[in-house]
Design an enzyme around this catalytic site. Structure first.
Site, PDB file in Angstrom:
ATOM      1  N   GLU A 291       0.826  -1.204   0.000  1.00 20.12           N
ATOM      2  CA  GLU A 291       0.000   0.000   0.000  1.00 20.12           C
ATOM      3  C   GLU A 291       0.866   1.263   0.000  1.00 20.12           C
ATOM      4  O   GLU A 291       1.922   1.311   0.626  1.00 20.12           O
ATOM      5  CB  GLU A 291      -0.910   0.002   1.229  1.00 20.12           C
ATOM      6  CG  GLU A 291      -2.040  -0.991   1.078  1.00 20.12           C
ATOM      7  CD  GLU A 291      -3.003  -0.987   2.257  1.00 20.12           C
ATOM      8  OE1 GLU A 291      -4.196  -1.166   2.013  1.00 20.12           O
ATOM      9  OE2 GLU A 291      -2.579  -0.819   3.402  1.00 20.12           O
TER      10      GLU A 291
ATOM     11  N   CYS B 215       3.288   8.609   1.026  1.00 21.93           N
ATOM     12  CA  CYS B 215       3.692   7.752   2.142  1.00 21.93           C
ATOM     13  C   CYS B 215       4.018   6.387   1.550  1.00 21.93           C
ATOM     14  O   CYS B 215       3.131   5.708   1.042  1.00 21.93           O
ATOM     15  CB  CYS B 215       2.502   7.698   3.115  1.00 21.93           C
ATOM     16  SG  CYS B 215       2.747   6.629   4.518  1.00 21.93           S
TER      17      CYS B 215
ATOM     18  N   CYS C 126       5.870  -6.496   8.457  1.00 25.51           N
ATOM     19  CA  CYS C 126       6.734  -5.789   9.401  1.00 25.51           C
ATOM     20  C   CYS C 126       7.049  -6.719  10.556  1.00 25.51           C
ATOM     21  O   CYS C 126       6.238  -7.547  10.941  1.00 25.51           O
ATOM     22  CB  CYS C 126       6.012  -4.536   9.913  1.00 25.51           C
ATOM     23  SG  CYS C 126       7.061  -3.489  10.946  1.00 25.51           S
TER      24      CYS C 126
ATOM     25  N   CYS D 138       4.409  -3.504  16.893  1.00 23.99           N
ATOM     26  CA  CYS D 138       3.815  -2.438  17.717  1.00 23.99           C
ATOM     27  C   CYS D 138       2.319  -2.734  17.910  1.00 23.99           C
ATOM     28  O   CYS D 138       1.617  -3.005  16.938  1.00 23.99           O
ATOM     29  CB  CYS D 138       4.009  -1.078  17.061  1.00 23.99           C
ATOM     30  SG  CYS D 138       5.744  -0.667  16.836  1.00 23.99           S
TER      31      CYS D 138
ATOM     32  N   CYS E  94      -0.544  -0.818  15.821  1.00 30.57           N
ATOM     33  CA  CYS E  94      -0.384  -0.634  14.379  1.00 30.57           C
ATOM     34  C   CYS E  94      -1.024  -1.776  13.594  1.00 30.57           C
ATOM     35  O   CYS E  94      -0.853  -2.950  13.930  1.00 30.57           O
ATOM     36  CB  CYS E  94       1.111  -0.562  14.064  1.00 30.57           C
ATOM     37  SG  CYS E  94       1.466  -0.338  12.322  1.00 30.57           S
TER      38      CYS E  94
ATOM     39  N   GLY F 107       6.084  -1.354   7.150  1.00 31.73           N
ATOM     40  CA  GLY F 107       7.478  -1.755   7.315  1.00 31.73           C
ATOM     41  C   GLY F 107       8.275  -0.824   8.199  1.00 31.73           C
ATOM     42  O   GLY F 107       7.846   0.287   8.511  1.00 31.73           O
ATOM     43  N   GLU F 108       9.437  -1.313   8.611  1.00 28.36           N
ATOM     44  CA  GLU F 108      10.361  -0.504   9.410  1.00 28.36           C
ATOM     45  C   GLU F 108      11.533  -0.157   8.484  1.00 28.36           C
ATOM     46  O   GLU F 108      12.356  -1.017   8.168  1.00 28.36           O
ATOM     47  CB  GLU F 108      10.809  -1.327  10.635  1.00 28.36           C
ATOM     48  CG  GLU F 108      12.009  -0.790  11.390  1.00 28.36           C
ATOM     49  CD  GLU F 108      11.921   0.688  11.745  1.00 28.36           C
ATOM     50  OE1 GLU F 108      10.922   1.117  12.326  1.00 28.36           O
ATOM     51  OE2 GLU F 108      12.878   1.433  11.423  1.00 28.36           O
TER      52      GLU F 108
ATOM     53  N   SER G 266      10.852   7.415   9.052  1.00 28.52           N
ATOM     54  CA  SER G 266      10.274   7.236  10.378  1.00 28.52           C
ATOM     55  C   SER G 266      10.701   5.879  10.926  1.00 28.52           C
ATOM     56  O   SER G 266      10.612   4.869  10.240  1.00 28.52           O
ATOM     57  CB  SER G 266       8.750   7.295  10.265  1.00 28.52           C
ATOM     58  OG  SER G 266       8.155   7.141  11.521  1.00 28.52           O
TER      59      SER G 266
ATOM     60  N   SER H 161       9.349   7.286  16.332  1.00 29.96           N
ATOM     61  CA  SER H 161       8.063   6.916  16.929  1.00 29.96           C
ATOM     62  C   SER H 161       8.299   6.644  18.409  1.00 29.96           C
ATOM     63  O   SER H 161       8.743   5.569  18.791  1.00 29.96           O
ATOM     64  CB  SER H 161       7.512   5.662  16.236  1.00 29.96           C
ATOM     65  OG  SER H 161       7.309   5.947  14.874  1.00 29.96           O
ATOM     66  N   LEU H 162       8.030   7.633  19.217  1.00 30.35           N
ATOM     67  CA  LEU H 162       8.347   7.527  20.647  1.00 30.35           C
ATOM     68  C   LEU H 162       7.152   6.967  21.424  1.00 30.35           C
ATOM     69  O   LEU H 162       7.245   5.921  22.046  1.00 30.35           O
ATOM     70  CB  LEU H 162       8.781   8.895  21.174  1.00 30.35           C
ATOM     71  CG  LEU H 162       9.354   8.926  22.584  1.00 30.35           C
ATOM     72  CD1 LEU H 162      10.600   8.074  22.708  1.00 30.35           C
ATOM     73  CD2 LEU H 162       9.674  10.369  23.017  1.00 30.35           C
ATOM     74  N   HIS H 163       6.038   7.668  21.381  1.00 29.94           N
ATOM     75  CA  HIS H 163       4.740   7.210  21.882  1.00 29.94           C
ATOM     76  C   HIS H 163       4.596   6.972  23.387  1.00 29.94           C
ATOM     77  O   HIS H 163       3.480   6.748  23.871  1.00 29.94           O
ATOM     78  CB  HIS H 163       4.269   5.936  21.159  1.00 29.94           C
ATOM     79  CG  HIS H 163       4.189   6.067  19.673  1.00 29.94           C
ATOM     80  ND1 HIS H 163       3.726   7.199  19.043  1.00 29.94           N
ATOM     81  CD2 HIS H 163       4.526   5.210  18.673  1.00 29.94           C
ATOM     82  CE1 HIS H 163       3.771   7.030  17.738  1.00 29.94           C
ATOM     83  NE2 HIS H 163       4.260   5.833  17.486  1.00 29.94           N
TER      84      HIS H 163
ATOM     85  N   ASN I 239      -5.244   6.050  15.869  1.00 33.83           N
ATOM     86  CA  ASN I 239      -6.340   5.455  15.106  1.00 33.83           C
ATOM     87  C   ASN I 239      -6.587   4.056  15.636  1.00 33.83           C
ATOM     88  O   ASN I 239      -5.675   3.234  15.636  1.00 33.83           O
ATOM     89  CB  ASN I 239      -5.960   5.375  13.625  1.00 33.83           C
ATOM     90  CG  ASN I 239      -6.099   6.727  12.971  1.00 33.83           C
ATOM     91  OD1 ASN I 239      -7.186   7.284  12.936  1.00 33.83           O
ATOM     92  ND2 ASN I 239      -4.992   7.266  12.487  1.00 33.83           N
TER      93      ASN I 239
ATOM     94  N   CYS J  65      -2.711   7.299   9.558  1.00 37.64           N
ATOM     95  CA  CYS J  65      -1.522   6.737  10.218  1.00 37.64           C
ATOM     96  C   CYS J  65      -1.795   5.375  10.843  1.00 37.64           C
ATOM     97  O   CYS J  65      -2.728   5.228  11.622  1.00 37.64           O
ATOM     98  CB  CYS J  65      -1.069   7.648  11.353  1.00 37.64           C
ATOM     99  SG  CYS J  65      -0.471   9.194  10.790  1.00 37.64           S
TER     100      CYS J  65
END
Ligand code: SAH
Length: 340
Positions: free
Chosen positions: A90, A103, A110, A114, A117, A157-158, A189, A212-214, A288, A331
Site C-alpha cells: 500500500e 507515504c 513488518c 507495535c 499498528c 514496514g520498518e 520514520s 516513533s516515541l509514543h 487510530n 496513520c
C-alpha cells in the site's frame, strides 16, 4: 531479471561499463526513467536499437499494476499495488497546500509488532528493493499526473530494518537526474533501531528523521512497542542526540495519543523532561483504533491540553491533521490486503 530501477546513477554507470556500454548511457536512461517516466525500453529513442534490445532482455522496468485505488473525501488516495511476485503493498498520496506528499512502504509486512499498528497482524514477507520503493512514487505520478514534492517512509514496514535499500532508494529519489526531490523533503520514520540511527547519521543525507516515541517510561513503551525491550528510551534518545549533533537536523518525535494510556499531563511532563534542550519537534497523532485494537483515540480535549502543555514548556508540538481516515489510509491503518 534485474530491476533497472534498483540502481542509483553511479551503480548504473558501473553496470553499463560491465556489459561493455559507455557510462554516459546511464544518464540517458535515468532521464527516460525519472523525467520522461516511460514504461518500456523501446521508448528510449536516443539509445541504439541494439542497446534497447539488450536492456529489454536483461532488465525489468518493474511497472506496478494498480490492484485497487480508493479516494478519500479529503483528496487522499490509497493505492494497492501488485509488486509482480504475488504480493501487494500500500502507498498513500496526500495533498497539502504546499504540494503532494507520498507515504511509501519499505517492506512487505513488518517485524516490529507495535501493538497499536495495523501492519502488525501481517507476517513479515520480505524487504522491498530500492527500485520497488522508487516505483511507488513513479506509479503514483504516472497515475495522477502530479509531481510529488515530499516523501515519507511511513507506510508498511520498518525502514531502518531495510537499511541499505531504503538509503539507496533515497539516493535515486534525491538525485537531480533521478526524481529530484530534495533530501529535506524526505522523512524516514523509525520505531527506534538504535544502531541504524547511528549509521544513518554518518550517511550525510539531509533527510528528516522521525522517531516513533509514543511513551515516556520504559514500562509503557515496552508494552506498546516490543522494540523497546531491546533499545530503551535512554539509549534511543542518546542516538537521537548524536544524530542531531552530526547532522544539525531537527528530529521529529511522533507521539500517538491513546485514551487513558499515554495522554495525561504526567506523560506530557515526563516528555518535556526527556526532550528538554534537544533540537526537535513533537508531532501528536490522535491514535487510530485498529480492528480488535486495545487502544482508542484520546479525547480532543486531552489532545489539546497535551499540546498546550508541551508548547508552554518549551517543546514545539503540533497535532497531525488526520487525512484519509474514511478509506483506512490514516496513520497506522495500512495493511497488506489479501490478493485473492
Ligand atoms: N515503522 C516505522 C514507520 C511506519 S509507521 C515507524 O514505526 O516509525 C508510521 C507512523 O505511524 C509511526 O509513527 C507509527 O508509530 C504510527 N502509527 C502506527 N499505528 C498507528 C495508529 N494506529 N495510530 C496512529 N499512529 C500510528
Amino acid at each position: 531479471m534485474k530491476n533497472i530501477k534498483d540502481y542509483n546513477l553511479d551503480e548504473l554507470k558501473q553496470e553499463l561499463i560491465s556489459v561493455g556500454e559507455k557510462p554516459y548511457r546511464a544518464e540517458q536512461i535515468f532521464k527516460w526513467l525519472y523525467e520522461e517516466k516511460v514504461k518500456t525500453f523501446e521508448e528510449m529513442t536516443n539509445l541504439s536499437l541494439e542497446l534497447r534490445k539488450k536492456l529489454e532482455e536483461n532488465y525489468t522496468m518493474c511497472n506496478y499494476n494498480i490492484l485497487k485505488k480508493q479516494e478519500s473525501k479529503d483528496g487522499t488516495i490509497k493505492y494497492l499495488f501488485d509488486v509482480l511476485d504475488g504480493n501487494a503493498i500500500e502507498t498513500v498520496l496526500m495533498s497539502y497546500h504546499h504540494g503532494y506528499s507520498i507515504c511509501v512502504s519499505s517492506q512487505i509486512g513488518c517485524k516490529m509488532g507495535c501493538k497499536f499498528c495495523a501492519s502488525t497482524g501481517i507476517n513479515f514477507i520480505r524487504n522491498l528493493s530500492s527500485g520497488e520503493i522508487v516505483e511507488q512514487i513513479l506509479a503514483v505520478e504516472q497515475d495522477t499526473g502530479n509531481k510529488i514534492s515530499n516523501v515519507v517512509f511511513m507506510g508498511i514496514g520498518e525502514p531502518l530494518d531495510n537499511y541499505d535499500n531504503v538509503v539507496n532508494s533515497i539516493h535515486i529519489i534525491n538525485h537531480p537526474k533521478g526524481l529530484n526531490i530534495g533530501a529535506r523533503h524526505i522523512s524516514i520514520s523509525t520505531s527506534g533501531l538504535v544502531p541504524k540511527i547511528y549509521k544513518l547519521a554518518e550517511e550525510n543525507i539531509q533527510c528528516t528523521l522521525s522517531i516513533s516515541l509514543h511513551a515516556t517510561t520504559n514500562e509503557k513503551r515496552s508494552e506498546m512497542m516490543p522494540v523497546n525491550n531491546t533499545y530503551k528510551i535512554e539509549e534511543l534518545l542518546q542516538a537521537c542526540k548524536d544524530y542531531i549533533a552530526k547532522t544539525n537536523r531537527r528530529i521529529s518525535f511522533e507521539y500517538a495519543l491513546a485514551k487513558d494510556n499515554n495522554d495525561n499531563l504526567d506523560d506530557a511532563k515526563r516528555l518535556v523532561n526527556l526532550l528538554k534542550g534537544m533540537l526537535c519537534h513533537v508531532n501528536l497523532i490522535p491514535i487510530n483504533k485498529i480492528e480488535n485494537g486495545i487502544y482508542s483515540k484520546a479525547t480532543n480535549e486531552n489532545i489539546i491540553k497535551f499540546r498546550d502543555y508541551l508548547n508552554e514548556h518549551g517543546i514545539v508540538a503540533t497535532i497531525r491533521r488526520e487525512l484519509g481516515s474514511d478509506i483506512d489510509a490514516a496513520c497506522g491503518q495500512l495493511r497488506r490486503k489479501n490478493l485473492k
